[in-house]
Write an enzyme that holds these catalytic residues in place. Structure first.
Site, mmCIF file in Angstrom:
data_model
loop_
_atom_site.group_PDB
_atom_site.id
_atom_site.type_symbol
_atom_site.label_atom_id
_atom_site.label_comp_id
_atom_site.label_asym_id
_atom_site.label_seq_id
_atom_site.Cartn_x
_atom_site.Cartn_y
_atom_site.Cartn_z
ATOM 1 N N SER A 18 0.849 -1.192 0.000
ATOM 2 C CA SER A 18 0.000 0.000 0.000
ATOM 3 C C SER A 18 0.888 1.246 0.000
ATOM 4 O O SER A 18 1.688 1.423 -0.912
ATOM 5 C CB SER A 18 -0.955 -0.041 1.191
ATOM 6 O OG SER A 18 -2.010 0.883 1.028
ATOM 7 N N ASP B 262 -9.573 -3.687 -5.868
ATOM 8 C CA ASP B 262 -9.096 -2.795 -4.811
ATOM 9 C C ASP B 262 -9.670 -1.397 -5.021
ATOM 10 O O ASP B 262 -9.530 -0.805 -6.094
ATOM 11 C CB ASP B 262 -7.565 -2.751 -4.852
ATOM 12 C CG ASP B 262 -6.951 -2.124 -3.610
ATOM 13 O OD1 ASP B 262 -7.652 -1.378 -2.912
ATOM 14 O OD2 ASP B 262 -5.763 -2.378 -3.356
ATOM 15 N N HIS C 254 -8.353 -4.824 -1.491
ATOM 16 C CA HIS C 254 -7.095 -4.280 -0.974
ATOM 17 C C HIS C 254 -6.370 -5.268 -0.066
ATOM 18 O O HIS C 254 -5.144 -5.282 -0.018
ATOM 19 C CB HIS C 254 -7.386 -2.990 -0.207
ATOM 20 C CG HIS C 254 -6.169 -2.181 0.108
ATOM 21 N ND1 HIS C 254 -5.362 -1.641 -0.869
ATOM 22 C CD2 HIS C 254 -5.617 -1.809 1.295
ATOM 23 C CE1 HIS C 254 -4.375 -0.961 -0.308
ATOM 24 N NE2 HIS C 254 -4.496 -1.058 1.005
#
Length: 689
Positions: free
Chosen positions: A541, A627, A661
């Site tokens: 991320s 995501d 995600h």
């Protein structure tokens, strides 16, 4: 005409260029791979699938190693297990897992006394009631996630929400726990979380706008079709959430940006009433709230960079009186209020801690024996109690659950996660070391090895460094497969995280963001000079942005880079306010759309913008098609540009076509994914036996 070349076993797919020209602040940039953002384009799907085929072909020889690691993870895990029951009202609540099943099962039993019931794994507690079985809900869906699972204060109703796509758009339902029947009430398109009124007649939930920002709070009365919008946040920098205080006296509605807070409260017995503001928002003022008796407890940063704790009468909530003053050495993280005591969670010298404030005694702290650890309050639902439930772990101690007896001041170990296969923590050791950054700042490093590991060993270095998020010492079953093969595992606690207090965070954001990247490189160089023969870097991320930045900055320092759901197209994303969460992110990264200085600074470090014609290490980028936080096209574009511009590699892209995600949702699927990643890391470090 398809915009990719068909994959072969020798060559990766080549993304065709379809340049898009954009001008900002007089600067024109060309994005050759912008077409990859068109999620509904069949060419995009075909390209991602071709990338998956190529990655599978390149890494196919690692499958026996990945299979071994999967079996090691599985063999060390007690597949049929249960959590320590936590009390709420008349029930003990817990979750359990069963061998062969992907998801947990939420249960409860009637409560007696203050000691939680004990039971051997594989046995069921007498009078057990299953309130939610994730396996039954998931069915054959390749993805399943819960957004909320919350029992009403009287214990009669369950509100829960489900997501079967990975896009974090949940459907809310209600279950009568007395009959086991589902109510007809069903609400689609909601966000995480929610809160019950005290009487259980009403449930509050949040929804999002087109940019996937939680901006509204709604009130749903059971059995009624028309829900009421009780709050709307028009400021695109803010997001909202709602909860019920532990005392069950007040509903607390929170509006936050990255740097500013505003909290509203409502008598939980009057769900149709009007919310009242605690203190109107002031830019830069952050505060958090809990309730005790006739006062609120407020953790805030007004003239207190590391936060201080204050109290205020419920009748005058803006009149703050200090309780725990600000200290430069201690970052106050949270406060939990109970009937007869307060608990402050804090951070000092890079480690977390617990401070108890009894009602009629002096405050004190709980001591812990290990040099590295992480501790936090966990599972404390009861307001009236003489026990404090704590979660504890370190890099060698598996996650542990303690009850702290506030009367005797004794720590009672309730459970330590079993690690099968003869695991002995004494076979491993953990260290805190410090690297020196270019500007003289000392950067903490957490290190764990198997005892007897010789220096100049292959090393995996993990980093994050954004949002004041701290990567505290933690235990990992999967990591043992690295340590037992002679690897060093290290975490670089770089600026931009929160490990060393609020200033540590401030020194790694906005125009200081490059400190995050140079800190990580300096840690890698420190390890190369002390512990490491070679270093593979890993992050996800915002930590994926770190991976892309350090690959550009110092490609020769790393034997490989793993970037998971990586935020590598940062400049283009933060320039587009129509994308989910972009405007919210301006308080973290700056606003390049309106500020030319921010634009130039971000352009100078954004990974996609700075790929160079030099030799890069092999890179593995892992992403998810659904995501909603870091879009799949960021790593897809990045890998395409690396292939077209840079030397070295190979540069691999792996896309989970049915995940979000967090990646694959089932535990066995997640283990397979981790085993694949670890096999690639071991191969890059030359450790394949």
């Amino acid at each position: 005409m398809p915009r990719l070349d068909r994959v072969s076993s020798e060559q990766p797919p080549t993304a065709k260029t379809d340049p898009v020209e954009r001008t900002h602040h007089g600067d024109t940039v060309i994005d050759e791979y912008a077409w990859l953002a068109k999620k509904d384009d069949p060419d995009v799907v075909a390209y991602l699938e071709a990338e998956n085929v190529f990655t599978q072909q390149v890494t196919g020889r690692l499958k026996p190693l990945a299979d071994d690691i999967f079996q090691e993870i599985k063999g060390r895990t007690l597949e049929t297990d249960l959590s320590v029951p936590a009390r709420l009202g008349a029930w003990w609540y817990y979750s359990r897992t069963e061998e062969g099943k992907q998801y947990g099962i939420q249960c409860r039993v009637p409560a007696e006394g203050e000691d939680p019931p004990t039971v051997e794994p594989g046995e069921k507690l007498a009078n057990e009631q299953v309130i939610l079985d994730g396996n039954e809900l998931a069915g054959d869906s390749p993805h399943f996630a819960l957004g909320v699972s919350r029992v009403s204060p009287d214990g009669t109703m369950l509100a829960y929400s489900t997501d079967f796509a990975g896009d974090e758009r949940f459907t809310l339902r209600f279950k009568d726990l007395g009959t086991g029947e589902l109510l007809a009430d069903e609400i689609t398109g909601i966000f995480y979380g929610g809160a019950w009124s005290k009487d259980g007649s009403t449930f509050f939930y949040t929804t999002v706008d087109d940019a996937w920002r939680p901006d509204k709070v709604h009130r749903h009365t059971l059995g009624q079709a028309d829900d009421v919008e009780v709050y709307h946040e028009p400021d695109e920098r803010f997001w909202v959430g709602i909860g019920l205080s532990r005392s069950e006296r007040y509903l607390l509605l929170n509006a936050h940006s990255k740097i500013t807070s505003e909290v509203w409260f409502l008598d939980a017995l009057n769900p149709a009433g009007e919310f009242q503001v605690v203190r109107a928002r002031e830019t830069g003022l952050e505060y958090h709230l809990d309730h005790q008796g006739e006062r609120f407890l407020i953790l805030h940063n007004e003239n207190a960079e590391n936060f201080e704790l204050a109290s205020a009468p419920v009748a005058d909530p803006a009149a703050w009186t200090p309780l725990v003053p600000h200290l430069d050495t201690t970052r106050l993280l949270d406060v939990d209020a109970f009937e007869s005591h307060l608990v402050v969670h804090f951070r000092r010298d890079g480690l977390t801690g617990i401070r108890i404030l009894p009602q009629d005694q002096d405050p004190y702290e709980i001591e812990w024996p290990e040099p590295l650890y992480d501790v936090a309050p966990s599972g404390n639902a009861e307001y009236v109690t003489n026990r404090l439930r704590l979660g504890y772990t370190s890099m060698v101690t598996p996650p542990s659950v303690y009850d702290y007896d506030l009367r005797s001041r004794d720590l009672i170990l309730l459970k330590r996660r079993p690690v099968l296969g003869g695991y002995d923590p004494d076979d491993y050791e953990q260290f805190r070391e410090w690297a020196t950054a270019e500007d003289g700042t000392r950067i903490p490093i957490s290190i764990v090895v198997r005892k007897g590991t010789q220096k100049k060993a292959p090393t995996l270095l993990y980093g994050y460094g954004s949002y004041e998020t701290s990567i505290d010492p933690y235990f990992s079953v999967a990591r043992l497969s690295l340590l037992d093969r002679g690897l060093v595992f290290a975490v670089a606690h770089v600026r931009g995280g929160g490990e060393m207090g609020r200033r540590w965070y401030e020194d790694g954001k906005f125009f200081q963001k490059k400190n995050t990247f140079t800190d990580f490189v300096d840690v890698a160089r420190h390890l190369r000079a002390t512990w490491s023969s070679a270093v593979v870097a890993r992050g996800g991320s915002a930590g994926g942005l770190l991976m892309g930045a350090v690959a550009n900055l110092a490609p020769d320092e790393f034997a490989g880079v793993v970037a998971e759901v990586p935020f590598v197209d940062a400049l283009n994303t933060i320039l587009d306010p129509s994308l989910p969460l972009t405007v919210i992110e301006w308080d973290e990264w700056g606003d390049p759309l309106h500020n030319p200085e921010v634009y130039e600074y971000m352009k100078s470090y954004s990974p996609y913008e700075n790929v160079r014609d030099v030799t890069y290490p092999p890179i593995l980028a892992i992403t998810s098609f659904n995501d909603t936080r870091v879009f799949y096209h960021e790593p897809a574009k990045w890998i395409a540009r690396l292939r077209a511009t840079a030397k070295g590699g190979p540069f691999l892209l792996k896309t989970e076509m049915g995940a979000g995600h967090g990646g694959r949702s089932g535990r066995y699927d997640a283990w397979h994914e981790e085993a694949f990643t670890l096999s690639w890391i071991l191969d890059r470090l030359g450790v394949t036996e």
